[in-house]
Design a protein around this motif. Structure first.
Motif, PDB file in Angstrom:
ATOM      1  N   LEU A 268      -8.826 -10.118  -8.169  1.00 48.22           N
ATOM      2  CA  LEU A 268      -8.113  -9.419  -7.939  1.00 48.22           C
ATOM      3  C   LEU A 268      -7.574  -9.416  -6.467  1.00 48.22           C
ATOM      4  CD1 LEU A 268     -10.083  -6.199  -9.182  1.00 48.22           C
ATOM      5  CD2 LEU A 268      -8.087  -7.270 -10.096  1.00 48.22           C
ATOM      6  N   THR A 269      -6.440  -8.882  -6.238  1.00 49.41           N
ATOM      7  CA  THR A 269      -5.904  -9.059  -4.793  1.00 49.41           C
ATOM      8  C   THR A 269      -5.513  -7.806  -4.015  1.00 49.41           C
ATOM      9  OG1 THR A 269      -3.545  -9.454  -5.737  1.00 49.41           O
ATOM     10  CG2 THR A 269      -4.896 -11.547  -5.374  1.00 49.41           C
ATOM     11  N   LEU A 270      -6.255  -6.889  -4.407  1.00 46.72           N
ATOM     12  CA  LEU A 270      -6.172  -5.537  -3.792  1.00 46.72           C
ATOM     13  C   LEU A 270      -6.671  -5.376  -2.402  1.00 46.72           C
ATOM     14  CD1 LEU A 270      -7.318  -3.537  -6.899  1.00 46.72           C
ATOM     15  CD2 LEU A 270      -5.001  -3.972  -5.871  1.00 46.72           C
ATOM     16  N   ASP A 271      -6.928  -6.544  -1.644  1.00 49.37           N
ATOM     17  CA  ASP A 271      -7.272  -6.503  -0.299  1.00 49.37           C
ATOM     18  C   ASP A 271      -6.294  -6.655   0.567  1.00 49.37           C
ATOM     19  OD1 ASP A 271      -6.784  -9.237  -1.255  1.00 49.37           O
ATOM     20  OD2 ASP A 271      -8.618 -10.062  -0.114  1.00 49.37           O
ATOM     21  N   THR A 272      -4.872  -7.175  -0.088  1.00 56.98           N
ATOM     22  CA  THR A 272      -3.658  -7.265   0.747  1.00 56.98           C
ATOM     23  C   THR A 272      -3.148  -5.852   1.105  1.00 56.98           C
ATOM     24  OG1 THR A 272      -2.316  -6.789  -1.608  1.00 56.98           O
ATOM     25  CG2 THR A 272      -2.981  -8.920  -0.827  1.00 56.98           C
ATOM     26  N   PRO A 273      -2.136  -6.072   2.138  1.00 61.69           N
ATOM     27  CA  PRO A 273      -1.610  -4.361   2.627  1.00 61.69           C
ATOM     28  C   PRO A 273      -1.268  -3.610   1.559  1.00 61.69           C
ATOM     29  CG  PRO A 273      -1.062  -6.362   4.244  1.00 61.69           C
ATOM     30  CD  PRO A 273      -1.816  -6.923   2.942  1.00 61.69           C
TER      31      PRO A 273
ATOM     32  N   GLY B  38      -2.174  -3.704  -1.627  1.00 63.23           N
ATOM     33  CA  GLY B  38      -3.123  -3.214  -2.677  1.00 63.23           C
ATOM     34  C   GLY B  38      -3.938  -2.171  -1.735  1.00 63.23           C
ATOM     35  N   ARG B  39      -4.166  -2.140  -0.443  1.00 64.50           N
ATOM     36  CA  ARG B  39      -4.956  -1.393   0.239  1.00 64.50           C
ATOM     37  C   ARG B  39      -4.134   0.002   0.255  1.00 64.50           C
ATOM     38  NH1 ARG B  39      -9.082  -3.384   3.554  1.00 64.50           N
ATOM     39  NH2 ARG B  39      -8.727  -1.350   4.808  1.00 64.50           N
ATOM     40  N   GLU B  40      -2.948  -0.082   0.688  1.00 58.15           N
ATOM     41  CA  GLU B  40      -2.267   1.121   0.717  1.00 58.15           C
ATOM     42  C   GLU B  40      -2.105   1.964  -0.711  1.00 58.15           C
ATOM     43  OE1 GLU B  40       2.461   2.722   1.729  1.00 58.15           O
ATOM     44  OE2 GLU B  40       2.040   0.581   1.206  1.00 58.15           O
ATOM     45  N   ALA B  41      -1.986   1.252  -1.922  1.00 58.36           N
ATOM     46  CA  ALA B  41      -1.978   1.946  -3.373  1.00 58.36           C
ATOM     47  C   ALA B  41      -3.401   2.455  -3.355  1.00 58.36           C
ATOM     48  CB  ALA B  41      -1.721   0.843  -4.291  1.00 58.36           C
ATOM     49  N   LEU B  42      -4.580   1.592  -3.066  1.00 54.27           N
ATOM     50  CA  LEU B  42      -5.919   2.391  -3.225  1.00 54.27           C
ATOM     51  C   LEU B  42      -5.981   3.583  -2.398  1.00 54.27           C
ATOM     52  CD1 LEU B  42      -8.089  -1.031  -3.553  1.00 54.27           C
ATOM     53  CD2 LEU B  42      -7.561   0.750  -5.378  1.00 54.27           C
ATOM     54  N   LYS B  43      -5.835   3.464  -0.946  1.00 51.12           N
ATOM     55  CA  LYS B  43      -5.834   4.617  -0.171  1.00 51.12           C
ATOM     56  C   LYS B  43      -5.080   5.747  -0.586  1.00 51.12           C
ATOM     57  CE  LYS B  43      -5.512   5.992   4.430  1.00 51.12           C
ATOM     58  NZ  LYS B  43      -4.971   7.334   4.105  1.00 51.12           N
TER      59      LYS B  43
ATOM     60  N   THR C 246     -14.009  -1.896 -12.850  1.00 49.55           N
ATOM     61  CA  THR C 246     -13.109  -1.146 -11.774  1.00 49.55           C
ATOM     62  C   THR C 246     -13.212   0.206 -12.024  1.00 49.55           C
ATOM     63  OG1 THR C 246     -11.082  -1.884 -13.253  1.00 49.55           O
ATOM     64  CG2 THR C 246     -11.852  -3.520 -11.428  1.00 49.55           C
ATOM     65  N   ALA C 247     -13.103   0.810 -13.208  1.00 55.46           N
ATOM     66  CA  ALA C 247     -12.924   2.297 -13.368  1.00 55.46           C
ATOM     67  C   ALA C 247     -14.237   2.909 -12.814  1.00 55.46           C
ATOM     68  CB  ALA C 247     -13.127   2.554 -14.986  1.00 55.46           C
ATOM     69  N   GLY C 248     -15.567   2.391 -12.743  1.00 55.52           N
ATOM     70  CA  GLY C 248     -16.370   3.058 -12.088  1.00 55.52           C
ATOM     71  C   GLY C 248     -16.501   2.923 -11.004  1.00 55.52           C
ATOM     72  N   ILE C 249     -16.161   1.884 -10.178  1.00 55.22           N
ATOM     73  CA  ILE C 249     -15.758   1.589  -8.563  1.00 55.22           C
ATOM     74  C   ILE C 249     -14.722   2.808  -8.122  1.00 55.22           C
ATOM     75  CG2 ILE C 249     -15.066   0.129  -6.943  1.00 55.22           C
ATOM     76  CD1 ILE C 249     -16.249  -2.170  -8.645  1.00 55.22           C
ATOM     77  N   LEU C 250     -13.691   2.744  -8.760  1.00 49.34           N
ATOM     78  CA  LEU C 250     -12.485   3.825  -8.516  1.00 49.34           C
ATOM     79  C   LEU C 250     -12.832   4.884  -8.768  1.00 49.34           C
ATOM     80  CD1 LEU C 250      -9.293   1.510  -9.955  1.00 49.34           C
ATOM     81  CD2 LEU C 250     -10.399   1.840  -7.287  1.00 49.34           C
ATOM     82  N   GLU C 251     -13.421   5.454  -9.586  1.00 52.08           N
ATOM     83  CA  GLU C 251     -14.183   6.809  -9.808  1.00 52.08           C
ATOM     84  C   GLU C 251     -14.905   7.148  -8.498  1.00 52.08           C
ATOM     85  OE1 GLU C 251     -16.032   6.863 -13.540  1.00 52.08           O
ATOM     86  OE2 GLU C 251     -14.310   7.059 -14.698  1.00 52.08           O
ATOM     87  N   ASN C 252     -15.881   6.557  -8.363  1.00 52.08           N
ATOM     88  CA  ASN C 252     -16.766   6.725  -7.022  1.00 52.08           C
ATOM     89  C   ASN C 252     -15.732   6.981  -5.846  1.00 52.08           C
ATOM     90  OD1 ASN C 252     -18.902   6.840  -8.375  1.00 52.08           O
ATOM     91  ND2 ASN C 252     -19.606   4.783  -8.084  1.00 52.08           N
TER      92      ASN C 252
ATOM     93  N   GLY D  67     -15.492   9.517  -2.318  1.00 47.64           N
ATOM     94  CA  GLY D  67     -14.872   9.125  -0.914  1.00 47.64           C
ATOM     95  C   GLY D  67     -15.621   7.784  -0.413  1.00 47.64           C
ATOM     96  N   ASP D  68     -15.735   6.791  -1.337  1.00 44.28           N
ATOM     97  CA  ASP D  68     -16.526   5.574  -0.768  1.00 44.28           C
ATOM     98  C   ASP D  68     -15.444   4.955   0.405  1.00 44.28           C
ATOM     99  OD1 ASP D  68     -18.709   6.180  -2.347  1.00 44.28           O
ATOM    100  OD2 ASP D  68     -18.288   4.512  -3.660  1.00 44.28           O
ATOM    101  N   ARG D  69     -16.133   4.177   1.033  1.00 44.14           N
ATOM    102  CA  ARG D  69     -15.032   3.627   2.351  1.00 44.14           C
ATOM    103  C   ARG D  69     -14.337   2.647   1.510  1.00 44.14           C
ATOM    104  NH1 ARG D  69     -17.227   0.202   5.117  1.00 44.14           N
ATOM    105  NH2 ARG D  69     -15.912   0.392   6.867  1.00 44.14           N
ATOM    106  N   LEU D  70     -13.066   2.443   1.968  1.00 43.05           N
ATOM    107  CA  LEU D  70     -11.945   1.633   1.375  1.00 43.05           C
ATOM    108  C   LEU D  70     -12.532   0.109   1.476  1.00 43.05           C
ATOM    109  CD1 LEU D  70      -9.304   1.526  -0.029  1.00 43.05           C
ATOM    110  CD2 LEU D  70      -8.332   1.185   2.127  1.00 43.05           C
ATOM    111  N   ASP D  71     -12.985  -0.268   2.503  1.00 42.97           N
ATOM    112  CA  ASP D  71     -13.509  -1.662   2.809  1.00 42.97           C
ATOM    113  C   ASP D  71     -14.549  -1.934   1.509  1.00 42.97           C
ATOM    114  OD1 ASP D  71     -11.683  -2.302   4.639  1.00 42.97           O
ATOM    115  OD2 ASP D  71     -13.208  -1.904   6.329  1.00 42.97           O
TER     116      ASP D  71
END
Length: 441
Positions: free
Chosen positions: A238-243, A245-250, A406-412, A417-421
């Motif tokens: 996965l490449t969600l560590d890019t700017p 990706g991070r923005e979409a996750l946040k 990924t569903a379990g991680i994103l649910e948490n 409110g798990d830290r984005l990093d």
């Protein structure tokens, strides 16, 4: 707090390997063609309508509908039936999940039958849906629909609260602002912030419902110009560590953690988002066309659909299901006759009239059968306008496991409110091994 669901990987791997890639090639047997599907009661009713019409149009041809309780049950039933040498003749499956069966040679290629058919012309279907079901250069399944995500919204509530309805070209920030304006208490007063930030009461109406999943993050990452994997054809990470990706996750996490516009985990467990919308307690819901059959039973308010909001460009994520034939099918010729009917203009008109699909048949999708404004949604063209922008998720054989993890991680992340990093690290570390052992078409 919900945790990642138990994976089916071990079961699937065991039974698929044990079969030696499926049962024998039998082409004829007594009894009806057996079709395995899952869906909400309204969806299953749509398939029964199709089967009844087929029986009337082709007397003597019987089809038995095998109803799985959910997608997990469908995958398990298919795997175990293949292992036992008695698979269904046909099954209906999303392109995101069929790769695990294609990789084990469970699915019958259809190219020769398509070439000989007078009823199925590949040029009549949206290419993005057809291509999603190719594996190793072969057409393994034929798609019935070419849906995309849309935003369902309660027009009656919008009018009551005097909030402008969503419209084409709206941005993510527009959607957030709208969701905030639509989050109300039982007096109709706006509820701002989360409980942890001192919101006075729990909302009676939440502004938005969204599933915390990779398939919801993907279109917004793409819209911002990013990618969710390093190689769409042969992904290794996965490449969600890019700017982007991070923005979409946040932004996804902020819907709950910063703004409180989506229900809490406990509220979703008590009443899922689709039910909450149907009951008038959710102003907007991000979902695909499949919700339409359920929502057409709503009598208490008026609803419609709007396109997804954009970051930079309009990009959609394909939601498509197809009829697939198993290599071990006992009635392949009879199964093909039903598949031809279901995929033809005649069959697609029947299923489209129930509201279930955005037809993969181009002509049917542009006809009054689908665009009938007397049935909601009035703005059905939203689904067609999105087709040129649709992108597919990877069809690597282990993609179902990627979605599960990924569903379990994103649910948490969304609800706790798990830290984005930490979220990004967990997404990467837990999915890399899955990509590493995945097979590609």
């Amino acid at each position: 707090m919900r945790r990642p669901k138990a994976l089916l990987a071990a079961l699937l791997a065991t039974v698929l390997v044990a079969t030696g890639c499926g049962a024998g090639p039998g082409t004829a047997s007594d009894g009806p063609v057996r079709l395995l599907v899952f869906g909400a009661p309204e969806e299953l009713a749509a398939y029964r309508t199709l089967i009844e019409a087929y029986g009337q149009a082709r007397p003597g041809n019987e089809v038995q509908l095998i109803e799985a309780s959910d997608r997990k049950d469908l995958l398990a039933r298919l795997a175990t039936s293949v292992a036992g040498g008695a698979p269904p003749d046909l099954f209906l499956m999303n392109y995101r999940f069929y790769g695990q069966f294609a990789a084990k040679n469970v699915v019958e290629p259809l190219d020769e039958r398509i070439a000989a058919s007078e009823k199925v012309n590949p040029a009549d279907y949206y290419p993005v849906a057809m291509e999603a079901f190719t594996w190793g250069g072969q057409q393994l399944c034929l798609p019935q629909n070419v849906s995309s995500l849309a935003v369902y919204y309660n027009r009656t509530l919008f009018a009551e609260y005097q909030v402008p309805e969503p419209k084409a070209g709206w941005t993510w920030n527009d959607m957030v602002g709208t969701a905030i304006a639509m989050t109300r208490d039982d007096r109709g007063v706006m509820v701002k912030g989360t409980e942890s930030e001192g919101a006075a009461v729990r909302p009676a109406v939440h502004g938005l419902g969204v599933e915390p999943s990779i398939i919801r993050v993907a279109p917004f990452t793409w819209s911002a110009g990013g990618e969710i994997v390093d190689d769409p054809d042969r992904p290794t990470r996965l490449t969600l560590d890019t700017p982007t990706g991070r923005e979409a996750l946040k932004n996804l996490v902020d819907l709950r953690q910063a703004y409180g516009v989506v229900p809490t985990d406990e509220e979703v467990e008590a009443e899922d988002d689709e039910s909450r919308f149907a009951n008038g307690r959710l102003a907007m819901l991000m979902s695909s066309r499949r919700s339409t059959t359920t929502f057409r039973s709503i009598t208490g308010f008026e609803w419609d659909v709007a396109p997804l909001p954009v970051y930079q460009d309009q990009v959609g994520v394909l939601h498509s299901d197809a009829y697939c034939m198993t290599r071990g099918a006992k009635r392949k010729d009879a199964a093909w006759r039903f598949l031809e009917f279901a995929i033809s203009a005649e069959g697609q008109e029947i299923i489209a009239a129930t509201g279930r699909t955005v037809p993969s048949h181009i002509g049917v999708s542009q006809s009054p059968v689908f665009l009938d404004s007397s049935q909601p949604p009035r703005n059905a063209t939203v689904f067609l306008d999105t087709v040129p922008t649709l992108r597919t998720l990877p069809t690597v054989s282990t993609w179902p496991e990627v979605e599960d993890v990924t569903a379990g991680i994103l649910e948490n992340a969304l609800y706790r409110g798990d830290r984005l990093d930490d979220v990004i690290r967990a997404l990467d570390e837990q999915t890399r091994p899955l990509f590493a052992r995945g097979e590609h078409g």
